[in-house]
Design an enzyme around this catalytic site. Structure first.
Site, PDB file in Angstrom:
ATOM      1  N   TYR A 160      12.104  23.558 -92.083  1.00 54.89           N
ATOM      2  CA  TYR A 160      13.122  23.095 -91.141  1.00 54.89           C
ATOM      3  C   TYR A 160      14.096  22.137 -91.833  1.00 54.89           C
ATOM      4  CZ  TYR A 160      15.361  21.484 -86.894  1.00 54.89           C
ATOM      5  OH  TYR A 160      16.294  21.184 -85.929  1.00 54.89           O
ATOM      6  N   SER A 178      16.869  27.575 -85.998  1.00 53.45           N
ATOM      7  CA  SER A 178      17.869  26.564 -85.685  1.00 53.45           C
ATOM      8  C   SER A 178      18.373  25.937 -86.985  1.00 53.45           C
ATOM      9  CB  SER A 178      17.281  25.528 -84.730  1.00 53.45           C
ATOM     10  OG  SER A 178      18.286  24.716 -84.176  1.00 53.45           O
ATOM     11  N   ASP A 228      21.979  31.498 -75.718  1.00 50.62           N
ATOM     12  CA  ASP A 228      21.740  30.319 -76.544  1.00 50.62           C
ATOM     13  C   ASP A 228      22.984  29.447 -76.504  1.00 50.62           C
ATOM     14  OD1 ASP A 228      21.137  28.390 -78.373  1.00 50.62           O
ATOM     15  OD2 ASP A 228      20.414  29.762 -79.918  1.00 50.62           O
ATOM     16  N   HIS A 230      17.813  29.440 -76.916  1.00 50.65           N
ATOM     17  CA  HIS A 230      17.485  28.855 -78.213  1.00 50.65           C
ATOM     18  C   HIS A 230      15.983  28.908 -78.494  1.00 50.65           C
ATOM     19  CE1 HIS A 230      18.781  26.748 -81.744  1.00 50.65           C
ATOM     20  NE2 HIS A 230      17.926  25.758 -81.542  1.00 50.65           N
TER      21      HIS A 230
END
Length: 769
Positions: free
Chosen positions: A523, A606, A693, A735
């Site tokens: 991430y 993301s 999203d 999302h």
């Protein structure tokens, strides 16, 4: 793989002639037209892309997708419990049975240890939408527990409609329907008259469009007060800042109901301003709920969050002069306390910053006067739970956990107990009840309640600790797997932690690297740590594809506090991609090799989708496959959509020359390379997004897919590799939060079918392990 030389017929994307100028540099944006989700051309292109992707997945040999989906359903079919909590006279718990699309909130009418026959359904989102895409977001109970306010999100959108339910009758109140809440909190006044919440103006929608598909920038949040049993049109505006339309607000009511605290932020940086209102004072003239704000912190240079208070003495968690956070107290009755910079506050330190560990949560428990604090620290990316004195800050006891994992606490100041849930890569979840006075030796054990432990075979037993629920997954034996934490060097020498999860050598023998498929997940942003958590999708990768899972805790997160975060943002963002590439090199280079590049897949969602996009541009030869989920890919226009401007704290401001140079250098959309020039084809790539999203709008993935296919997909080197560049666009999906079980399992089955085919990783029928 077997697709070498195949020509993938991608849907053509017409190139436009849009050119932007940034700091004197002309930058083409040929796929700007894909930013309009309602355009006929965009819809046609999306439909055609989904057909290409579906054909590739359906051609996978061995009926992989249906077998994977069946196995996912098998492993997901168990009772999944949340951590119980007490409100008013009743306990409540979120629980999901089997393949239900959403968790259900149950009221435990017979107490915490009631039989399931005494579990009464209070909120069931599964009844709200036929496809299971309605979900519950924020939720708050009135002080007496009689009412609960909660937001319902539809089709994955961040937009929420707030409702109120009577907990005694189970009926939803007719008048209390509050629309257009987003990025909000809920806080009831203790007199039960109503609650505070945040909302925006209604978005402008195209004809026939539904909320969540719009891409317009969200601005102008307002803090509101809603009086119970009144229509939304009568709500009072409690605070708004039209001169600062980017600002976002959060509110909390103090334990004793006297103070209302307001937090104000402008973006995702770990800093906020703080104001409060004394609800014991006569209210100003105006509507019910109006308050007079008193400033405490009026600059954005540190974070503060309310923990508890004894009268005007307030306990706060802060990162002021403490990158790993600490607990301080502030006396609101201090003369001359009129607000200013954070450093000007007359703070008294209660629990100093730990020398190594990062403070991640604090809860008060066991008494309105005095009591204890339950602290969760992050130690080398796993949680440590301890109980401290509220008066002195002294640590009284540390509560062990079964393994390196993460802990979530459910506690309330007025209760003399708390509950916590433990999960890890190999632990589906165990929930423990802690009797605090018994734990601290202040009372004898309750009759009939045995002392229990959290380790294997009841080891590490503690007084006052007992197991409330333990979750088990059908056909899964945790003993057949192992988790190892390693530390590898990044490009600049920084030591980066990573978890490696795989089958134990004795289960199936040790496969050579060239036969071992591996997923590397990361991430790297926004102070978010990827902790050891349980996922049935990871389980299937371990079980049925004989794969290895690696979680790289790269910089940009909060694994080691704000310093770790700041090392991976703004002009230092390249550190994040270097950390990830170094993980791939560690996994594929002797003597630490456990796989080879052609068997290594990278994955992230993301900001992690950005990580994957930038990585395949910069180091395509390191990976055999890549999955970028709901990624941020256009780094020059991220602030032009929905809430994207709030990400400037991590990414920077394109109008600032130094920030622009960094963004331009790694923006996935703007750095696609021609494999015929580089001599290195892209890994097989799957981008995923959802049409609702409104956090990271689909245009990011659409534009990146168009650029990949046009600039790389038709090259001779890419065609010879047989590696497709695909995109999957889901409908009635956002999302990720609140996604229905059905949609989540379908997407997971598609993802693993893609990895199976792209990496040459066959599906194996699961053994008992």
């Amino acid at each position: 793989m077997g697709d070498a030389g195949r020509r993938f017929e991608y849907p053509p994307a017409i190139k436009g002639d849009v050119v932007d100028v940034h700091h004197g540099e002309k930058v083409a944006d040929p796929y700007r037209w894909l930013e309009d989700p309602d355009a006929t051309e965009t819809k046609a292109w999306v439909t055609a892309q989904n057909k290409v992707t579906r054909r590739y997945l359906d051609e996978a040999v061995g009926d992989v997708r249906s077998r994977a989906l069946d196995r996912l359903k098998e492993t997901f079919t168990y009772d999944k419990w949340g951590t119980p909590f007490r409100r008013g006279e009743h306990f409540y718990v979120w629980m999901q049975r089997g393949l239900q699309n959403q968790y259900i909130l149950y009221q435990l009418r017979g107490g915490l240890d009631a039989d399931e026959a005494d579990m009464r359904v209070l909120i069931d989102p599964n009844r709200l939408a036929e496809d299971g895409t309605s979900s519950v977001g924020q939720m708050a109970f009135s002080q007496d527990g009689r009412f609960v306010a909660y937001g319902i999100n539809e089709a994955g959108s961040d937009w929420a409609t707030i409702y109120v339910t009577d907990t005694e009758t189970g009926e939803r109140l007719e008048q209390d329907v509050l629309k257009w809440a987003k990025f909000y909190s809920l806080a009831w006044r203790h007199d039960g008259s109503g609650f505070y919440y945040c909302r925006f103006d209604a978005p402008v929608l195209a004809e026939g469009a539904t909320a969540g598909t719009e891409t317009s920038v969200v601005r102008g949040q307002r803090l509101m007060f809603h009086a119970l049993r009144t229509p939304q049109g009568e709500d009072c505006v409690v605070h708004a800042e039209p001169d600062h339309p980017k600002r976002l607000f959060g509110v909390v009511i103090s334990d004793d109901g006297r103070y209302l605290f307001r937090s104000t932020a402008e973006d995702c940086a770990p800093v906020n301003m703080v104001h409060y209102a004394d609800l014991a004072l006569p209210p100003p003239e105006g509507a019910l709920g109006a308050v007079t704000w008193i400033p405490l912190v009026t600059t954005l240079d540190a974070s503060f969050s309310y923990i508890a208070n004894n009268g005007p003495r307030v306990l706060l968690e802060t990162n002021l002069d403490a990158p790993r956070c600490r607990v301080v107290s502030l006396d609101l009755s201090t003369p001359g306390l009129t607000g200013g910079p954070a450093a000007s506050l007359p703070l008294k330190e209660l629990i100093p910053q730990h020398p190594v560990d990062v403070l991640s949560s604090v809860d008060a428990v066991n008494g309105v006067e005095g009591g204890q604090l339950v602290l969760v620290y992050r130690r080398d990316v796993h949680d440590v739970l301890s109980v401290h004195s509220m008066a002195s800050g002294e640590r009284l006891v540390e509560i062990p956990t079964p393994a390196a994992g993460c802990v979530s606490v459910s506690a309330r100041r007025r209760d003399d107990f708390f509950l916590f849930k433990f999960v890890s890569f190999l632990y589906p979840g165990s929930i423990f009840h802690v009797d605090v006075p018994f734990l601290l030796g202040d009372k004898a054990p309750p009759s009939g309640v045995p002392t229990s432990g959290v380790g294997a075979g009841g080891a590490n037993a503690l007084p006052g600790l007992r197991l409330w629920r333990e979750m088990t997954v059908p056909g899964f034996d945790a003993a057949a797997y192992q988790t190892e934490q390693v530390f590898y060097p990044s490009k600049d020498g920084a030591k980066i932690p990573a978890f490696i999860v795989r089958r134990r050598p004795g289960v199936d023998g040790v496969s050579p690297p060239e036969e071992t498929p591996c997923v590397l997940y990361g991430y790297g942003g926004f102070m978010i740590s990827i902790m050891p958590y349980f996922s049935t999708s990871w389980l299937m990768w371990l079980q049925c594809f004989r794969g290895v899972l690696v979680i790289a805790n790269i910089r940009g997160g909060s694994e080691y506090g704000t310093e770790w975060h700041e090392a991976g943002i703004l002009t230092r963002k390249q550190n994040v991609f270097d950390d990830f590439a170094a993980a791939a090199e560690y996994l594929t280079s002797p003597p630490t090799a456990i796989t080879v590049p052609s068997k290594l897949a990278i994955m992230g969602g993301s900001n992690g989708g950005l990580l994957v996009g930038a990585s395949i541009n910069q180091r395509p030869g390191l990976f055999g496959a890549a999955v970028a989920q709901v990624g941020v890919h256009d780094m020059l226009r991220f602030a032009s959509f929905t809430i994207g401007s709030a990400w400037a704290s991590d990414y920077g401001d394109v109008t600032v020359a130094e920030h622009y140079a960094a963004l331009r250098a790694y923006s996935p959309v703007h750095n696609v390379r021609d494999p015929d020039v580089t001599g290195v084809p892209y890994p097989a790539t799957l981008l995923t997004t959802g049409d609702h999203d409104d956090r990271v709008c689909p245009a990011h993935s659409l534009k990146f897919a168009a650029a990949l296919q046009a600039q790389a997909g038709a090259s001779d080197a890419q065609l010879a590799s047989g590696r497709p560049l695909l995109i999957r666009i889901d409908t009635n999906a956002g999302h990720g939060a609140g996604k229905s079980t059905e949609k989540a399992l379908e997407e997971t089955a598609d993802t693993y079918t893609f990895l199976s085919r792209s990496l040459g990783a066959p599906f194996h029928a699961p053994s008992s392990a």
